[in-house]
Design an enzyme around this catalytic site. Structure first.
Site, PDB file in Angstrom:
ATOM      1  N   LYS A  29       1.241  -1.361   0.019  1.00 24.43           N
ATOM      2  CA  LYS A  29       0.296  -0.198   0.112  1.00 24.43           C
ATOM      3  C   LYS A  29       0.720   1.392   0.156  1.00 24.43           C
ATOM      4  CE  LYS A  29      -3.509   2.489   2.253  1.00 24.43           C
ATOM      5  NZ  LYS A  29      -4.685   1.852   3.841  1.00 24.43           N
ATOM      6  N   SER A  85      -9.569  -0.183   7.129  1.00 24.31           N
ATOM      7  CA  SER A  85      -9.207  -0.008   5.861  1.00 24.31           C
ATOM      8  C   SER A  85      -8.367  -1.689   5.646  1.00 24.31           C
ATOM      9  CB  SER A  85      -8.297   0.788   6.075  1.00 24.31           C
ATOM     10  OG  SER A  85      -9.055   2.213   5.872  1.00 24.31           O
ATOM     11  N   SER A 102      -9.557   1.764   3.422  1.00 31.30           N
ATOM     12  CA  SER A 102      -8.922   2.471   2.008  1.00 31.30           C
ATOM     13  C   SER A 102      -7.650   1.571   1.589  1.00 31.30           C
ATOM     14  CB  SER A 102      -7.814   3.558   2.894  1.00 31.30           C
ATOM     15  OG  SER A 102      -7.125   2.983   4.096  1.00 31.30           O
TER      16      SER A 102
HETATM   17  N1  GLN Z   1     -12.272   4.229   6.577  1.00 25.27           N
HETATM   18  C1  GLN Z   1     -12.398   4.533   8.014  1.00 25.27           C
HETATM   19  C2  GLN Z   1     -11.713   6.391   7.786  1.00 25.27           C
HETATM   20  O1  GLN Z   1     -11.759   6.787   6.303  1.00 25.27           O
HETATM   21  C3  GLN Z   1     -10.687   3.569   7.947  1.00 25.27           C
HETATM   22  C4  GLN Z   1      -9.586   3.874   7.473  1.00 25.27           C
HETATM   23  C5  GLN Z   1      -8.473   3.613   7.843  1.00 25.27           C
HETATM   24  O2  GLN Z   1      -8.315   2.335   7.981  1.00 25.27           O
HETATM   25  N2  GLN Z   1      -7.527   3.704   7.436  1.00 25.27           N
HETATM   26  O3  GLN Z   1     -11.038   6.699   8.708  1.00 25.27           O
END
Ligand code: GLN
Length: 477
Positions: free
Chosen positions: A76, A175, A151
């Site tokens: 990532k 994410s 994400s």
């Molecule tokens: N969807 C969550 C957010 O927008 C989690 C993001 C993540 O785990 N990096 O913060």
């Protein structure tokens, strides 16, 4: 077609394919599929082929192969890779070349893995659909027309499409687990402190974790084993010994007590998802596990608490992008003007929204009402889990309340998007390990994921349950 880590090792050792040929095969796949999926933002062929040649030299010399020898992996784009562009899905780091590798990357390469390239993600890992990337959305190979989740959408899509055997993602509030669920593959977040965060570009430091995507729980265990462990460069990494996750994951699950929190099955949950999770729970019962209803009374406050703590930490972490020290600079008529223009152009809308929110909850007069209160509720949520774990060995929940949604369907309403994290943020706030495993498909082929939480540093238990579930046919429910 579907390579596993064992398959790569056997094929290399049996001289059926060389690491170089395997690497070339994966680059061919990427070339064919990436224009449509947009899962990779950068490729690192020089580095990959150099590593493949080292592996081939070991094979030729008849030397023992390290655990991930020749395994093609994707990383990532919030994880630092020396000399390989690392953008965090943001324009502000559009040309950033890290001068060092993240510990997790270093460990993967030391274990023989071949780093193919960097994967697309929501900007600074903020999002649940990968639609907040400055470099465009990612397609879901398991559900065409739908988002891959976020994400870590690029990592999940790359593995699900067979463009990498395994990938690293990061999980701050869901994410890793949610995109795993949306793309129909297993995905795991270890306990906070299990994997070093050194070289992970920070979003919310008390929540951020690095973890694996793969096509089987066995492969998840193999990758986790390599990247886990104490790192003197991350003072929050634990000195707890790293078990042999692959061997432990194969142990029987009969007699384990599994908690079902009723708070995770309330309104807002898709009916099809509900049915699949019910079938998943029944499958565990048929494996000899005992089901116990547990109470998690603070679950309702989890989203609000997460979005206070995560944005507060983000506003502080992202202050470093000032046009001076990293990446983009847009000149202005004064120093402050330069800051404004750099940050104004470099950051996308969601990142700005969170910096504003986080700055607000930390500001004098509001700190006690929001940030401090949020920290207290975080403790209550962690205590809900501690109490539940006095009665049960692990907790089962859906990973996401909804199946993969259409591209563009939720972008207009950030609150709707935040609700996608309702079942994942609790474990993030509590620091627990969590894994999402495929739990059947809805009509139209939309994947559903079942989430397993275990007590802190009991990754083994989550893996054991996930593997038993997978082998019992959980994906085909
Ligand atoms: N969807 C969550 C957010 O927008 C989690 C993001 C993540 O785990 N990096 O913060």
């Amino acid at each position: 077609m579907n390579w596993t880590i064992d398959g790569v090792r056997d094929s290399l050792a049996g001289k059926k394919i060389s690491a170089r040929e395997l690497t070339a095969e994966f680059y061919k796949r990427i070339e064919a599929r990436n224009p449509e999926l947009n899962a990779f933002l950068a490729l690192s062929p020089e580095r990959a082929y150099a590593q493949a040649e080292r592996v081939d030299a070991l094979v030729a010399a008849g030397k023992p192969l390290p655990p991930l020898a020749g395994v093609p992996i994707a990383i990532k784009d919030v994880i630092s890779t020396r000399g390989v562009r690392t953008t965090c899905g943001s324009k502000i780091l559009g040309t950033y070349m890290p001068p060092y590798d993240a510990t997790a990357v270093e460990k993967l390469e030391a274990a023989g893995a071949v780093l193919l390239g960097k994967t697309n993600c929501d900007e600074f890992a903020m999002g649940s659909s990968n639609e907040n990337s400055a470099y465009g959305p990612v397609g879901n190979p398991a559900a065409p027309g739908c988002v891959p989740g976020g994400s870590s959408g690029g990592s999940a899509a790359a593995v699900a499409a067979g463009l990498a055997v395994a990938a690293l993602g990061t999980d701050t509030g869901g994410s890793i687990r949610q995109p795993g669920s949306f793309c129909g593959i297993p995905a795991m977040m270890g306990s906070y402190g299990r994997v070093s965060r050194y070289g992970l570009i920070a979003f919310a430091s008390s929540l951020d974790r690095i973890g694996p995507f793969a096509t089987s729980v066995r492969d998840i265990a193999a990758v986790l084993r390599v990247i886990a462990g104490r790192d003197p460069r991350d003072s929050t990494s634990t000195t707890d010994p790293v078990p042999d996750y692959t061997a432990e994951a194969a142990k029987p699950v009969k007699g384990l007590r599994l908690g079902i929190p009723k708070e995770y099955f309330g309104a807002g949950m898709d009916f099809g998802v509900r049915q699949k999770i019910a079938a998943g729970i029944a499958l565990f019962q048929s494996l000899g596990c005992e089901l116990v209803e547990v109470a998690m009374p603070h679950t309702d406050y989890a989203i609000a608490t997460y979005y206070i703590i995560a944005t507060a930490e983000a506003s502080s972490n992202l202050a470093r992008y000032d046009g001076v020290r990293f990446g983009l600079r847009v000149n202005g008529d004064s120093l402050v003007g330069m800051y404004r223009k750099t940050r104004g152009t470099g950051f996308g809308a969601e990142v700005k929204r969170r910096i504003v929110l986080g700055t607000y909850v930390l500001s004098a007069g509001y700190y006690d009402a929001y940030y401090l209160k949020g920290q207290k509720v975080r403790t209550l949520i962690a205590q809900d889990f501690q109490k539940a774990f006095t009665q049960v060995d692990a907790i089962l929940t859906p990973t996401s309340p909804v199946p993969p949604f259409k591209l563009g369907e939720r972008t207009a309403d950030p609150l709707q998007m935040y609700l996608a994290d309702i079942y994942t943020v609790t474990g993030s706030l509590a620091g627990l390990p969590g894994i999402s495993v495929p739990c059947g498909k809805l009509s139209g082929g939309l994947p559903v994921g079942l989430q397993i939480f275990a007590p802190a540093f009991a990754e083994v238990r989550a893996l054991q349950l996930a593997q038993a579930f997978e082998l019992a046919g959980g994906a085909n429910l």
